[in-house]
Design a protein around this motif. Structure first.
Motif, PDB file in Angstrom:
ATOM      1  N   TYR A 213       0.830  -1.213   0.000  1.00 58.68           N
ATOM      2  CA  TYR A 213       0.000   0.000   0.000  1.00 58.68           C
ATOM      3  C   TYR A 213       0.860   1.257   0.000  1.00 58.68           C
ATOM      4  O   TYR A 213       0.733   2.122  -0.864  1.00 58.68           O
ATOM      5  N   TYR A 214       1.793   1.336   0.955  1.00 60.85           N
ATOM      6  CA  TYR A 214       2.465   2.605   1.229  1.00 60.85           C
ATOM      7  C   TYR A 214       3.356   3.058   0.079  1.00 60.85           C
ATOM      8  O   TYR A 214       3.445   4.258  -0.213  1.00 60.85           O
ATOM      9  N   ASP A 215       4.009   2.128  -0.597  1.00 61.14           N
ATOM     10  CA  ASP A 215       4.949   2.525  -1.639  1.00 61.14           C
ATOM     11  C   ASP A 215       4.251   3.151  -2.843  1.00 61.14           C
ATOM     12  O   ASP A 215       4.889   3.810  -3.660  1.00 61.14           O
ATOM     13  N   HIS A 216       2.944   2.960  -2.943  1.00 62.29           N
ATOM     14  CA  HIS A 216       2.172   3.595  -4.017  1.00 62.29           C
ATOM     15  C   HIS A 216       1.555   4.916  -3.572  1.00 62.29           C
ATOM     16  O   HIS A 216       0.934   5.608  -4.378  1.00 62.29           O
ATOM     17  N   VAL A 217       1.716   5.255  -2.301  1.00 62.49           N
ATOM     18  CA  VAL A 217       1.015   6.427  -1.761  1.00 62.49           C
ATOM     19  C   VAL A 217       1.994   7.459  -1.213  1.00 62.49           C
ATOM     20  O   VAL A 217       2.061   8.589  -1.682  1.00 62.49           O
ATOM     21  N   GLY A 218       2.777   7.087  -0.201  1.00 61.81           N
ATOM     22  CA  GLY A 218       3.711   8.015   0.418  1.00 61.81           C
ATOM     23  C   GLY A 218       3.071   8.863   1.497  1.00 61.81           C
ATOM     24  O   GLY A 218       1.849   8.892   1.677  1.00 61.81           O
ATOM     25  N   ALA A 219       3.915   9.587   2.226  1.00 66.29           N
ATOM     26  CA  ALA A 219       3.466  10.319   3.404  1.00 66.29           C
ATOM     27  C   ALA A 219       2.472  11.424   3.083  1.00 66.29           C
ATOM     28  O   ALA A 219       1.542  11.671   3.850  1.00 66.29           O
ATOM     29  N   ARG A 275      13.007  10.480   2.737  1.00 67.51           N
ATOM     30  CA  ARG A 275      12.743   9.086   3.110  1.00 67.51           C
ATOM     31  C   ARG A 275      13.884   8.609   3.993  1.00 67.51           C
ATOM     32  O   ARG A 275      15.006   9.125   3.940  1.00 67.51           O
ATOM     33  N   TYR A 276      13.595   7.622   4.821  1.00 71.63           N
ATOM     34  CA  TYR A 276      14.582   7.205   5.800  1.00 71.63           C
ATOM     35  C   TYR A 276      15.609   6.247   5.199  1.00 71.63           C
ATOM     36  O   TYR A 276      15.294   5.412   4.351  1.00 71.63           O
ATOM     37  N   SER A 277      16.847   6.438   5.633  1.00 70.37           N
ATOM     38  CA  SER A 277      17.923   5.500   5.332  1.00 70.37           C
ATOM     39  C   SER A 277      18.097   4.581   6.534  1.00 70.37           C
ATOM     40  O   SER A 277      17.377   4.693   7.531  1.00 70.37           O
ATOM     41  N   TYR A 289      14.611   2.544   3.744  1.00 72.01           N
ATOM     42  CA  TYR A 289      13.307   2.344   3.121  1.00 72.01           C
ATOM     43  C   TYR A 289      13.437   1.599   1.794  1.00 72.01           C
ATOM     44  O   TYR A 289      12.644   0.701   1.499  1.00 72.01           O
ATOM     45  N   VAL A 290      14.427   1.960   0.992  1.00 74.40           N
ATOM     46  CA  VAL A 290      14.564   1.338  -0.331  1.00 74.40           C
ATOM     47  C   VAL A 290      14.926  -0.134  -0.227  1.00 74.40           C
ATOM     48  O   VAL A 290      14.791  -0.872  -1.213  1.00 74.40           O
ATOM     49  N   ASP A 291      15.393  -0.575   0.959  1.00 77.57           N
ATOM     50  CA  ASP A 291      15.737  -1.984   1.156  1.00 77.57           C
ATOM     51  C   ASP A 291      14.613  -2.778   1.807  1.00 77.57           C
ATOM     52  O   ASP A 291      14.768  -3.991   2.024  1.00 77.57           O
ATOM     53  N   GLU A 292      13.506  -2.126   2.135  1.00 78.44           N
ATOM     54  CA  GLU A 292      12.364  -2.829   2.716  1.00 78.44           C
ATOM     55  C   GLU A 292      11.728  -3.739   1.659  1.00 78.44           C
ATOM     56  O   GLU A 292      11.683  -3.402   0.468  1.00 78.44           O
ATOM     57  N   ASP A 296       9.804  -0.394  -4.378  1.00 81.12           N
ATOM     58  CA  ASP A 296      10.426  -0.083  -5.667  1.00 81.12           C
ATOM     59  C   ASP A 296      11.122   1.266  -5.518  1.00 81.12           C
ATOM     60  O   ASP A 296      10.466   2.314  -5.470  1.00 81.12           O
ATOM     61  N   ALA A 297      12.449   1.251  -5.445  1.00 78.96           N
ATOM     62  CA  ALA A 297      13.197   2.491  -5.223  1.00 78.96           C
ATOM     63  C   ALA A 297      12.955   3.505  -6.329  1.00 78.96           C
ATOM     64  O   ALA A 297      13.055   4.718  -6.106  1.00 78.96           O
ATOM     65  N   GLY A 298      12.603   3.037  -7.518  1.00 77.06           N
ATOM     66  CA  GLY A 298      12.363   3.940  -8.635  1.00 77.06           C
ATOM     67  C   GLY A 298      11.146   4.821  -8.454  1.00 77.06           C
ATOM     68  O   GLY A 298      11.016   5.850  -9.141  1.00 77.06           O
ATOM     69  N   ARG A 299      10.240   4.452  -7.552  1.00 77.52           N
ATOM     70  CA  ARG A 299       9.054   5.289  -7.322  1.00 77.52           C
ATOM     71  C   ARG A 299       9.396   6.551  -6.538  1.00 77.52           C
ATOM     72  O   ARG A 299       8.621   7.494  -6.508  1.00 77.52           O
ATOM     73  N   ARG A 300      10.508   6.543  -5.832  1.00 77.54           N
ATOM     74  CA  ARG A 300      10.954   7.701  -5.053  1.00 77.54           C
ATOM     75  C   ARG A 300       9.871   8.147  -4.062  1.00 77.54           C
ATOM     76  O   ARG A 300       9.553   9.329  -3.918  1.00 77.54           O
TER      77      ARG A 300
END
Length: 474
Positions: A213-219, A275-277, A289-292, A296-300
């Motif tokens: 869910y979250y990677d398609h939405v963001g904060a 985003r958190y490292s 975050y990109v390693d969770e 998809d790191a490309g979504r930024r």
């Protein structure tokens, strides 16, 4: 009219297990439901009634332990299950079949809302039925308008419940209570006395397996566009005549309409994203975050968002509203902080450390506090005091209150269609500027206080000022 049938599409999802089933147990425990109530869960899993009840028992054992065993058993006893594709009118029709009005809860990803609402329209609903949708309401302003159009063809606006559980939290409700029931506050609730209002939801919680869910939405979309803007409405609204649905929601829409539109230059100056490292937070190592898993790191995708807004209104001209939310931070800070202006003169000498008064509405845990200045132990010295009151435990959890409103047909705490559209109008300039890279995506270590303050480079600031002057000239 009270509805006694609830159909939940997405009935095996996290929202249902974590919040809706415990909310129903709370309603049973408080005597709001009886053996005439029925729950139907619909989802893609190839389950039968027994398998679903076993799953529901497990969810209640994990998330509903605050409620008596009899109330939890009543929930599972009232439930049955239907396998359904929410985009298939035949499956949808079978799930909602019955002569009595039904409350249909879409506990689904927002991308499925249009197709499911269309399937419900084709299937038909009994007269007097209601539909419930979770945030975010659409993906942008255009989506929200189209979804509103589809809903208007299905049921009347008063039967649409766009729910935001923040509105049912005790302290959120107490924002209105403190303002409107205390003579000492309302006369100074304006820009003459208030310099800034912070609306903050900082959490130590990281992604916790929600990448789907979250990677398609963001904060920004997950928290600011809905939860925090709703808090802004309650903090900044003019006093309503009543707390009925029309008066309350009219005043909330007025606030959103008064938000000054953000230009590209404003977005650069008044917003941050990050985003958190990798780091260490909440007593454990947290991966970047990109390693969770599932990211998809490309979504930024941002895990931290902050925007500063101004309202073009008589009451609030000159006050800043700072909305901020971040994940994997060093401390939990969930509050509305009303920061008053400094006094115009101090007769105690110039070397006194005097901080402005702050009124804080703690959201989690729920509390109310005020920071004051008083005379210290020595003559002509000052000291800081903080007075705090913990709020009483509410009779119902937030989702219990919302479900009760749905079943009874009271939409006062739901979001009206025009309100949902106005909320998107506020954040769309930010989304657009971020997508074009005008605001860099920063990083902050997990367990830290978030990204440090950032300023636009002089070159970029000059470019934006030039673009701003050209746009205004046109």
């Amino acid at each position: 009219m009270t509805i006694r049938r609830l159909v939940v599409f997405g009935g095996t999802g996290d929202l249902t297990g974590r919040y809706l089933l415990p909310a129903l147990a709370a309603l049973y425990a408080a005597g709001h439901l009886d053996d005439r109530f029925s729950l139907r869960a619909a989802s893609r899993e190839d389950w039968d009634d027994a398998r679903y009840r076993e799953w529901a028992d497990g969810q209640l054992d994990r998330h509903g332990t605050d409620f008596p065993a009899a109330a939890r058993s009543a929930v599972t006893a009232s439930a049955d299950y239907r396998r359904a594709d929410v985009t298939d009118p035949a499956d949808v029709a079978a799930a909602v079949a019955g002569d009595d009005p039904v409350a249909v809860y879409l506990a689904l990803p927002p991308a499925l809302f249009p197709a499911t609402v269309t399937a419900l329209h084709r299937a038909g609903l009994p007269r007097g039925s209601r539909i419930v949708l979770e945030k975010p309401f659409g993906e942008n302003l255009s989506d929200a308008r189209e979804l509103n159009r589809l809903l208007s063809e299905l049921v009347p606006e008063r039967a649409v419940f766009r729910v935001d559980h923040f509105l049912a939290m005790t302290t959120v409700q107490n924002v209105l209570g403190s303002r409107l029931a205390n003579r000492m506050l309302e006369p100074i609730w304006n820009s003459t006395h208030i310099a800034e209002i912070e609306i903050v939801w900082d959490e130590t919680l990281a992604l916790e397996g929600r990448a789907g869910y979250y990677d398609h939405v963001g904060a920004l979309k997950d928290m600011v566009q809905n939860h925090l803007l709703q808090l802004l409405c309650l903090v900044a609204m003019e006093p309503p005549l009543t707390l009925g649905e029309r008066d309350l929601r009219d005043r909330k829409v007025d606030v959103l309409r008064s938000v000054r539109p953000l230009t590209d230059y404003d977005v650069v100056q008044r917003t941050r994203r990050a985003r958190y490292s990798g780091g260490r937070g909440a007593g454990r190592d947290v991966p970047a975050y990109v390693d969770e898993a599932g990211v998809d790191a490309g979504r930024r995708t941002e895990t931290f968002a902050e925007i500063i807004l101004e309202l073009d209104s008589w009451r609030w001209a000159g006050t800043r509203f700072r909305l901020r939310s971040g994940k994997a931070l060093g401390t939990d800070r969930k509050e509305v902080a009303v920061r008053f202006r400094s006094v115009p003169h101090l007769p105690f000498g110039q070397d006194q450390d005097v901080r402005p008064n702050v009124l804080r509405f703690g959201l989690e845990p729920e509390s109310l506090s005020v920071d004051l200045t008083a005379t210290g132990s020595r003559p002509e010295t000052l000291t800081q005091l903080s007075l705090t009151a913990r709020m009483d435990t509410p009779d119902l959890p937030a989702y219990g209150r919302l479900l009760l409103d749905v079943l009874r047909g009271d939409p006062a705490l739901s979001i009206r269609g025009d309100e949902a559209e106005e909320a998107w109008r506020v954040v769309e300039p930010v989304l657009s500027a971020w997508e074009r890279g005008l605001v860099p995506l920063e990083e902050y270590p997990a367990g830290s206080d978030g990204p440090p303050p950032r300023h636009a480079t002089p070159e970029r600031r000059d470019d934006l000022l030039h673009e701003e002057s050209v746009m205004r000239a046109e």
